[in-house]
Enzyme design. Structure first.
Site, PDB file in Angstrom:
ATOM      1  N   SER A   1      21.629  25.324  27.533  1.00  0.00           N
ATOM      2  CA  SER A   1      22.275  25.512  28.836  1.00  0.00           C
ATOM      3  C   SER A   1      23.346  26.588  28.763  1.00  0.00           C
ATOM      4  O   SER A   1      23.498  27.399  29.684  1.00  0.00           O
ATOM      5  CB  SER A   1      22.894  24.194  29.316  1.00  0.00           C
ATOM      6  OG  SER A   1      21.896  23.222  29.555  1.00  0.00           O
TER       7      SER A   1
ATOM      8  N   LYS B   1      29.700  22.789  23.964  1.00  0.00           N
ATOM      9  CA  LYS B   1      30.507  21.822  24.716  1.00  0.00           C
ATOM     10  C   LYS B   1      30.454  20.481  24.011  1.00  0.00           C
ATOM     11  O   LYS B   1      29.549  20.183  23.220  1.00  0.00           O
ATOM     12  CB  LYS B   1      30.023  21.687  26.162  1.00  0.00           C
ATOM     13  CG  LYS B   1      28.587  21.164  26.342  1.00  0.00           C
ATOM     14  CD  LYS B   1      28.402  19.658  26.254  1.00  0.00           C
ATOM     15  CE  LYS B   1      26.955  19.248  26.476  1.00  0.00           C
ATOM     16  NZ  LYS B   1      26.698  17.824  26.118  1.00  0.00           N
TER      17      LYS B   1
ATOM     18  N   ASP C   1      23.296  20.981  32.974  1.00  0.00           N
ATOM     19  CA  ASP C   1      24.569  21.381  32.371  1.00  0.00           C
ATOM     20  C   ASP C   1      24.890  22.858  32.574  1.00  0.00           C
ATOM     21  O   ASP C   1      26.010  23.288  32.258  1.00  0.00           O
ATOM     22  CB  ASP C   1      24.569  21.088  30.868  1.00  0.00           C
ATOM     23  CG  ASP C   1      24.653  19.604  30.552  1.00  0.00           C
ATOM     24  OD1 ASP C   1      24.931  18.821  31.478  1.00  0.00           O
ATOM     25  OD2 ASP C   1      24.442  19.238  29.382  1.00  0.00           O
TER      26      ASP C   1
ATOM     27  N   PRO D   1      22.831  23.905  16.708  1.00  0.00           N
ATOM     28  CA  PRO D   1      21.550  23.230  16.460  1.00  0.00           C
ATOM     29  C   PRO D   1      20.869  22.836  17.765  1.00  0.00           C
ATOM     30  O   PRO D   1      21.524  22.475  18.743  1.00  0.00           O
ATOM     31  CB  PRO D   1      21.958  21.991  15.655  1.00  0.00           C
ATOM     32  CG  PRO D   1      23.363  21.710  16.079  1.00  0.00           C
ATOM     33  CD  PRO D   1      23.986  23.060  16.319  1.00  0.00           C
ATOM     34  N   MET D   2      19.549  22.899  17.763  1.00  0.00           N
ATOM     35  CA  MET D   2      18.792  22.446  18.926  1.00  0.00           C
ATOM     36  C   MET D   2      18.736  20.923  18.926  1.00  0.00           C
ATOM     37  O   MET D   2      18.688  20.295  17.874  1.00  0.00           O
ATOM     38  CB  MET D   2      17.392  23.050  18.899  1.00  0.00           C
ATOM     39  CG  MET D   2      17.393  24.563  19.008  1.00  0.00           C
ATOM     40  SD  MET D   2      15.735  25.274  18.913  1.00  0.00           S
ATOM     41  CE  MET D   2      15.002  24.586  20.396  1.00  0.00           C
ATOM     42  N   GLY D   3      18.753  20.337  20.113  1.00  0.00           N
ATOM     43  CA  GLY D   3      18.721  18.885  20.213  1.00  0.00           C
ATOM     44  C   GLY D   3      19.939  18.232  19.609  1.00  0.00           C
ATOM     45  O   GLY D   3      19.867  17.118  19.087  1.00  0.00           O
ATOM     46  N   GLY D   4      21.093  18.920  19.707  1.00  0.00           N
ATOM     47  CA  GLY D   4      22.303  18.405  19.081  1.00  0.00           C
ATOM     48  C   GLY D   4      23.315  17.804  20.040  1.00  0.00           C
ATOM     49  O   GLY D   4      24.318  17.248  19.606  1.00  0.00           O
TER      50      GLY D   4
ATOM     51  N   LEU E   1      25.115  19.616  22.100  1.00  0.00           N
ATOM     52  CA  LEU E   1      26.203  20.580  22.252  1.00  0.00           C
ATOM     53  C   LEU E   1      25.973  21.542  23.411  1.00  0.00           C
ATOM     54  O   LEU E   1      26.783  22.439  23.643  1.00  0.00           O
ATOM     55  CB  LEU E   1      26.398  21.374  20.956  1.00  0.00           C
ATOM     56  CG  LEU E   1      26.778  20.549  19.724  1.00  0.00           C
ATOM     57  CD1 LEU E   1      26.809  21.433  18.479  1.00  0.00           C
ATOM     58  CD2 LEU E   1      28.134  19.871  19.924  1.00  0.00           C
ATOM     59  N   GLY E   2      24.861  21.379  24.116  1.00  0.00           N
ATOM     60  CA  GLY E   2      24.601  22.208  25.288  1.00  0.00           C
ATOM     61  C   GLY E   2      24.158  23.618  24.984  1.00  0.00           C
ATOM     62  O   GLY E   2      24.296  24.504  25.838  1.00  0.00           O
ATOM     63  N   GLY E   3      23.606  23.858  23.799  1.00  0.00           N
ATOM     64  CA  GLY E   3      23.287  25.222  23.393  1.00  0.00           C
ATOM     65  C   GLY E   3      22.364  25.961  24.336  1.00  0.00           C
ATOM     66  O   GLY E   3      22.639  27.100  24.725  1.00  0.00           O
TER      67      GLY E   3
END
Length: 291
Positions: free
Chosen positions: A108, A10, A141, A99-102, A104-106
């Site tokens: 969630s 997202k 999220d 990426p983690m901590g990006g 982009l809501g990965g």
């Protein structure tokens, strides 16, 4: 039956922080849109009660991974509401591209995909509203990914209104660092006093992110990345970072810029979509017959 489910990214097309409650939670106004790009989660149901994540995510313990937590949450909830059919497990693989901590809501998105996918595989029959209510305990999220449509969010992110932002092409770039949401939201210099405005007014105004100036100040790599991207397109931070994104009118124009990016840049091109790829996938798979 095994299926590979999309777990889309997202963007926060804008993000305004309008205050902080006494309990520490931040009040905000933000516009969420999905991307036609993300992780992929492959699920094979098991007839026992075991949840196995067979592709561990580096730096995240198995039991703390949101994928595992989401699966066990649905197990527990279905145990209470569907006695006799809840004792099912799953083997889960993830192709991790976000990426983690990006911002982009990965994580969630992964949790939401697991809730929706296992609701299908286990035939538990819960509505998206029920799954979203479950998911909020995993992350603020998660409900937006469960509900599956672009939305304007208010409150602390829990009040969602369906929205239809323009579906543009984006170059999403990552500076190779992780940024903790907690670190940004607890920073004393974070702007927290943006006036609350109606959505109609926000849509007509330039889109901004109240976290951006602080993150650029605290993280040199984000400053460097955003300065580069702004030379080519309107660009800003998503969420609390670390990813930034530039808006383009076509896929070709976005890819042209990506192809001339410096070697240190990690990035991809994707289209903003208002209907989640996860929901589009779910609508196209066969209905399972009761066992």
């Amino acid at each position: 039956m095994t299926f590979t489910w999309p777990s889309p990214a997202k963007l926060n097309l804008f993000l305004y922080i309008t205050g902080r409650r006494a309990d520490g939670y931040h009040q905000l106004q933000t516009l969420f849109q999905f991307l036609n790009y993300g992780d992929e989660i492959t699920i094979t149901p098991r007839q026992d009660n075991e949840i196995r994540l067979l592709t561990p995510v580096e730096g995240v313990e198995h039991d703390n991974n949101l994928i595992v937590r989401a699966a066990r949450l649905l197990q527990s909830y279905s145990d209470k509401h569907h006695a006799g059919i809840a004792h099912k497990g799953a083997d889960i693989h993830i192709n991790k591209r976000l990426p983690m901590g990006g911002g982009l809501g990965g994580g969630s998105s992964n949790a939401a995909t697991v809730l929706i996918a296992l609701n299908y595989h286990w035939q538990t029959g819960f509505t998206d509203e029920t799954l979203a209510a479950l998911g909020v305990s995993l992350g603020a999220d998660v409900p937006i990914f469960v509900k599956g449509h672009a939305a304007f969010a208010e409150g602390i992110g829990e009040i969602l209104h369906i929205a239809e932002p323009e579906e543009k092409w984006y170059l999403v770039a990552h500076p190779g660092i992780e940024i903790s949401t907690l670190r940004v939201f607890t920073d004393p210099e974070l702007k927290r006093d943006t006036p609350i405005r109606p959505l109609a007014a926000l849509l007509k105004a330039p889109y901004l992110n109240d976290c951006e100036s602080l993150v650029r100040k605290r993280f040199r790599k984000v400053e460097q990345l955003l300065s580069w991207l702004l030379e080519y397109a309107p660009s800003r931070l998503t969420g609390t970072g670390a990813c930034v994104f530039g808006e383009f009118e076509s896929e070709a124009s976005a890819r042209k810029v990506l192809n001339q990016a410096p070697e240190w840049l990690q990035g991809f091109v994707a289209r903003g979509v208002n209907n989640s790829p996860l929901h589009n996938f779910r609508s196209g798979i066969p209905v399972l017959l009761s066992q």
